[in-house]
Design a protein around this motif. Structure first.
Motif, mmCIF file in Angstrom:
data_model
loop_
_atom_site.group_PDB
_atom_site.id
_atom_site.type_symbol
_atom_site.label_atom_id
_atom_site.label_comp_id
_atom_site.label_asym_id
_atom_site.label_seq_id
_atom_site.Cartn_x
_atom_site.Cartn_y
_atom_site.Cartn_z
ATOM 1 N N ALA A 182 0.845 -1.186 0.000
ATOM 2 C CA ALA A 182 0.000 0.000 0.000
ATOM 3 C C ALA A 182 0.882 1.238 0.000
ATOM 4 O O ALA A 182 2.044 1.178 0.408
ATOM 5 C CB ALA A 182 -0.901 0.008 1.234
ATOM 6 N N CYS A 183 0.332 2.350 -0.490
ATOM 7 C CA CYS A 183 1.082 3.615 -0.555
ATOM 8 C C CYS A 183 1.578 3.992 0.839
ATOM 9 O O CYS A 183 0.804 3.989 1.795
ATOM 10 C CB CYS A 183 0.191 4.707 -1.121
ATOM 11 S SG CYS A 183 0.963 6.340 -1.103
ATOM 12 N N ASP A 184 2.852 4.348 0.949
ATOM 13 C CA ASP A 184 3.430 4.665 2.252
ATOM 14 C C ASP A 184 2.910 5.989 2.804
ATOM 15 O O ASP A 184 3.088 6.289 3.975
ATOM 16 C CB ASP A 184 4.965 4.714 2.128
ATOM 17 C CG ASP A 184 5.643 4.715 3.483
ATOM 18 O OD1 ASP A 184 5.308 3.843 4.309
ATOM 19 O OD2 ASP A 184 6.471 5.604 3.740
ATOM 20 N N ASN A 185 2.240 6.755 1.955
ATOM 21 C CA ASN A 185 1.730 8.054 2.422
ATOM 22 C C ASN A 185 0.224 8.049 2.663
ATOM 23 O O ASN A 185 -0.259 8.723 3.565
ATOM 24 C CB ASN A 185 2.084 9.142 1.401
ATOM 25 C CG ASN A 185 1.761 10.531 1.903
ATOM 26 O OD1 ASN A 185 2.236 10.941 2.960
ATOM 27 N ND2 ASN A 185 0.925 11.243 1.168
ATOM 28 N N CYS A 186 -0.548 7.288 1.859
ATOM 29 C CA CYS A 186 -2.016 7.406 1.968
ATOM 30 C C CYS A 186 -2.729 6.064 2.068
ATOM 31 O O CYS A 186 -3.964 6.043 2.132
ATOM 32 C CB CYS A 186 -2.583 8.205 0.803
ATOM 33 S SG CYS A 186 -2.775 7.246 -0.711
ATOM 34 N N LEU A 187 -1.990 4.945 2.050
ATOM 35 C CA LEU A 187 -2.584 3.616 2.253
ATOM 36 C C LEU A 187 -3.292 3.035 1.026
ATOM 37 O O LEU A 187 -3.781 1.908 1.056
ATOM 38 C CB LEU A 187 -3.557 3.669 3.442
ATOM 39 C CG LEU A 187 -4.245 2.425 3.947
ATOM 40 C CD1 LEU A 187 -3.227 1.547 4.644
ATOM 41 C CD2 LEU A 187 -5.350 2.740 4.930
ATOM 42 N N TYR B 122 4.859 4.510 -3.375
ATOM 43 C CA TYR B 122 3.764 5.480 -3.309
ATOM 44 C C TYR B 122 2.800 5.261 -4.473
ATOM 45 O O TYR B 122 3.194 4.777 -5.533
ATOM 46 C CB TYR B 122 4.318 6.909 -3.377
ATOM 47 C CG TYR B 122 5.248 7.235 -2.221
ATOM 48 C CD1 TYR B 122 4.734 7.580 -0.981
ATOM 49 C CD2 TYR B 122 6.635 7.154 -2.367
ATOM 50 C CE1 TYR B 122 5.570 7.852 0.093
ATOM 51 C CE2 TYR B 122 7.485 7.424 -1.309
ATOM 52 C CZ TYR B 122 6.945 7.772 -0.076
ATOM 53 O OH TYR B 122 7.776 8.039 0.981
ATOM 54 N N CYS B 123 1.539 5.669 -4.268
ATOM 55 C CA CYS B 123 0.520 5.475 -5.305
ATOM 56 C C CYS B 123 0.667 6.473 -6.440
ATOM 57 O O CYS B 123 0.176 6.251 -7.539
ATOM 58 C CB CYS B 123 -0.880 5.558 -4.702
ATOM 59 S SG CYS B 123 -1.330 7.224 -4.169
ATOM 60 N N SER B 124 1.331 7.592 -6.173
ATOM 61 C CA SER B 124 1.430 8.641 -7.192
ATOM 62 C C SER B 124 2.620 9.545 -6.887
ATOM 63 O O SER B 124 3.143 9.557 -5.763
ATOM 64 C CB SER B 124 0.160 9.492 -7.173
ATOM 65 O OG SER B 124 0.044 10.120 -5.902
ATOM 66 N N ASN C 256 2.368 12.621 -6.635
ATOM 67 C CA ASN C 256 1.828 13.552 -5.645
ATOM 68 C C ASN C 256 2.110 13.109 -4.215
ATOM 69 O O ASN C 256 2.554 13.886 -3.374
ATOM 70 C CB ASN C 256 0.300 13.597 -5.821
ATOM 71 C CG ASN C 256 -0.165 14.996 -6.077
ATOM 72 O OD1 ASN C 256 0.643 15.928 -5.979
ATOM 73 N ND2 ASN C 256 -1.434 15.142 -6.403
ATOM 74 N N CYS C 257 1.787 11.832 -3.917
ATOM 75 C CA CYS C 257 2.009 11.286 -2.582
ATOM 76 C C CYS C 257 3.497 11.251 -2.257
ATOM 77 O O CYS C 257 3.905 11.546 -1.132
ATOM 78 C CB CYS C 257 1.409 9.878 -2.459
ATOM 79 S SG CYS C 257 -0.241 9.897 -1.702
ATOM 80 N N LYS C 258 4.314 10.903 -3.259
ATOM 81 C CA LYS C 258 5.761 10.828 -3.039
ATOM 82 C C LYS C 258 6.316 12.211 -2.664
ATOM 83 O O LYS C 258 7.060 12.346 -1.688
ATOM 84 C CB LYS C 258 6.429 10.320 -4.323
ATOM 85 C CG LYS C 258 7.934 10.325 -4.316
ATOM 86 C CD LYS C 258 8.448 9.701 -5.604
ATOM 87 C CE LYS C 258 9.830 10.205 -5.959
ATOM 88 N NZ LYS C 258 10.317 9.581 -7.203
HETATM 89 ZN ZN LIG Z 1 -0.799 7.641 -1.927
#
Ligand SMILES: [Zn+2]
Ligand SMILES: [Zn+2]
Ligand SMILES: [Zn+2]
Length: 382
Positions: free
Chosen positions: A49-54, A98-100, A102-104
């Motif tokens: 899962a994304c390390d910033n937003c799950l 990360y999912c994107s 943006n999140c990174k």
């Molecule tokens: Zn994310």
């Protein structure tokens, strides 16, 4: 906005009130957390899962293959999978996913710059690795909280362009007395590990030896942070398979196809439980600014939902709410909320250090102080 935060000088502190009529089912607010982190054991189980937003980083098919231990399984209706891997990316230095973009970028700008554990630094003795190990030894699954929420919160302050503002944001969460904080810190670590509080504090200070956060690394300051996490942290989870299943339910299928897919889903669940056990989601914990202002009721008029399969939180009205009425959620789980007055109030006192005076508890004031049958056994264990 149909609500406002009101601040009371007494122990009630902050509360959320409706400013206009809110019909049942209305989305009252949505917000991203100040900080989120995945549970340590959960990450170890390779939940992607994304390390910033799950947000999930594997497809529903990859997810069930892994959880069933069957790498060849083919999940039907692949179009019902929501995972979009086209945008996923990773930190060039440490490989965090990360999912994107943006999140990174937002993770790097908020806390990851000072916490990035570059691959060349991984040697099992880096302060971050040492804390990870110590924490895992204190908290076996099912995990309920994480010391890394504190680490990310402090990293936020270290990286903030306006340090005072960032510190005030954290302090706005803290309105417990010293004695309550001590009880909450105890609850956070448990009987067995409460004496290790100074060890954890030193380990966190080794990761972030920055003068800007020194007030949080004194024994009292650190205890306040543990109390803050203990009362305000919200559990969050995501699952690409659950998202797929919800989309399949919306499909217009013949009754024969519907029965077929229901049978497949049942088999998948059986196989996942057999191979992996109960913990089928990516799970973590997060801290929200507005949500943390919402008080508890055993008869709530609103509930928290996670509609995007990530850490973005939604507050939805469970009933019609009138102007000037307080917006209230339940801090208790689905089963706990149906227990007796005595049991509910005991759980709230133990976990959040307050005596519930909600409308339901007042209505049931004549009820004998009996313990619900279902929690007799857990009480006897204590
Ligand atoms: Zn994310
Ligand atoms: Zn990194
Ligand atoms: Zn109550």
């Amino acid at each position: 906005m149909a609500f406002e935060v009101r601040i009371f000088p007494n122990s009630k502190g902050k509360s959320l009130y409706a400013t206009s009529h809110i019909p049942m089912g209305t989305l009252i607010l949505e917000e991203d957390p100040i900080v989120y982190c995945q549970f340590s054991w959960n990450a170890l189980c390779k939940y992607k899962a994304c390390d910033n937003c799950l947000r999930p980083l594997e497809t529903a098919e990859e997810n069930v293959r892994r959880l069933m231990g069957n790498p060849l399984f083919e999940l039907p209706y692949p179009d019902c999978c929501q995972t979009d891997k086209n945008n996923s990316t990773s930190c060039d230095l440490c490989g965090n996913e990360y999912c994107s973009e943006n999140c990174k970028i937002s993770a790097f700008n908020q806390y990851h710059k000072v916490l990035c554990l570059q691959s060349r630094e991984r040697n099992n003795s880096h302060p971050i690795e040492l804390l990870e190990e110590a924490w895992k030894n204190m908290h076996y699954p099912p995990e309920t909280s994480s010391i890394f929420l504190i680490v990310r919160l402090l990293a936020n302050i270290v990286q903030a362009s306006n340090t005072d503002e960032a510190i005030q944001k954290v302090l706005s969460f803290c309105h417990k007395s010293v004695n309550e904080e001590a009880q909450l810190a105890h609850k956070f670590l448990g009987d067995k590990f409460i004496h290790q509080i100074s060890l954890l504090r030193e380990m966190v200070a080794n990761i972030l030896p920055n003068p800007q956060i020194s007030q949080f690394l004194t024994p009292e300051g650190f205890q306040s942070l543990l109390a803050l996490i203990g009362t305000n942290a919200q559990g969050v989870g995501s699952s690409p398979f659950s998202a797929w299943r919800q989309n399949v339910e919306k499909l217009n299928l013949s009754s024969k196809d519907r029965e077929k897919i229901n049978n497949i889903v049942d088999t998948i669940y059986d196989d996942m439980y057999a191979h992996t056990g109960d913990f089928l989601n990516s799970e973590g914990v997060a801290l929200y600014l507005k949500q943390s202002c919402i008080n508890h009721s055993c008869d709530p008029n609103a509930e928290i939902k996670f509609l995007h399969n990530n850490s973005r939180l939604f507050l939805v009205a469970l009933k019609d709410i009138q102007p000037d009425e307080e917006i209230l959620i339940s801090y208790l789980g689905e089963c706990e909320i149906n227990r007796s007055r005595h049991s509910r109030r005991k759980l709230l006192m133990e976990n959040y250090i307050f005596a519930c005076e909600c409308s339901k508890c007042l209505e049931e004031i004549d009820q004998l102080d009996v313990t619900s049958e279902e929690d007799m056994s857990t009480e006897e264990d204590n």
